[in-house]
Design an enzyme around this catalytic site. Structure first.
Site: not given
Ligand code: GRF
Length: 205
Positions: A16, A18, A69, A95, A97, A111, A113, A147, A177
């Protein structure tokens, strides 16, 4: 005119950090938004503790409680719709979606990534970037479509890969970042700055 706050649902599965960056950005008033709901598919996700510390509404929705699902995702859709959110932020939600969920919130799911998409979609991407020998990787915020990690790109940040880097050190640099660009991307959407033109996300409205 008094306008309602821009409402977010944040979907998590783990640490968590982010989610925390989004919370911090709202609390600093950099981001004028409100987290209406934090949903996890993992009961013990540390993200849920973080959310509770900040008084946010949290929900653990157990995939094992649903026959498949489609039924699980229908439960997610209903819980999120009940909060009338403007945007769904996947923040380490582990997961994939499906079509029904994505169509229920068309162009309203984003999202983060940990690579420079379209390079290295999927899992273990920091290690794969090092093993491949690329000199730069980074983070990408993108819209979610069917995708995996394939939707239109909103923001990216570039991180150099040095000779001494390993998976842990690169992950840490990228994560820093992520915490910057994820709240920024949400802010751009909340302020209605983005326009979709095919696959391109134009910033200057
Ligand atoms: C992050 O590296 C994000 O880019 C990826 O999963 C990780 C989640 O980290 N999708 P956090 O749970 O937000 O610390």
């Amino acid at each position: 005119m008094i306008s309602d706050k821009f409402k977010l649902a944040v979907l998590v599965s783990g640490r968590g950090s982010n989610l925390q960056a989004i919370i911090d950005s709202i609390e600093k008033n950099d981001l004028q938004a409100e987290i209406a709901l934090v949903v996890s598919n993992v009961q013990k996700a540390y993200a849920l503790e973080r959310a509770e510390k900040h008084g946010l509404k949290v929900l653990f929705i157990d995939p094992k409680a649903y026959p498949d699902r489609a039924n699980y995702e229908q439960a997610l859709v209903e819980q999120i719709q009940a909060q009338s959110v403007n945007l769904i932020c996947l923040a380490g939600f582990m997961r994939v979606l499906g079509k029904n969920f994505i169509e229920a919130f068309a162009n309203r799911i984003i999202n983060i990534h940990p690579s420079l998409l379209p390079a290295f979609p999927g899992l273990h991407v920091q290690k794969r970037a090092i093993d491949h020998g690329v000199r730069f990787s980074g983070a990408t915020v993108h819209y979610v479509n069917e995708e995996v990690d394939g939707g239109p790109i909103i923001l990216q940040a570039v991180v150099p890969i040095c000779d001494g880097d390993n998976e842990a050190s690169l992950s840490e640099k990228i994560l820093k970042q992520e915490h910057i660009i994820y709240p920024q991307a949400i802010k751009m959407i909340a302020e209605n700055k983005l326009t979709l033109s095919g696959r391109r996300v134009l910033h200057g409205k």
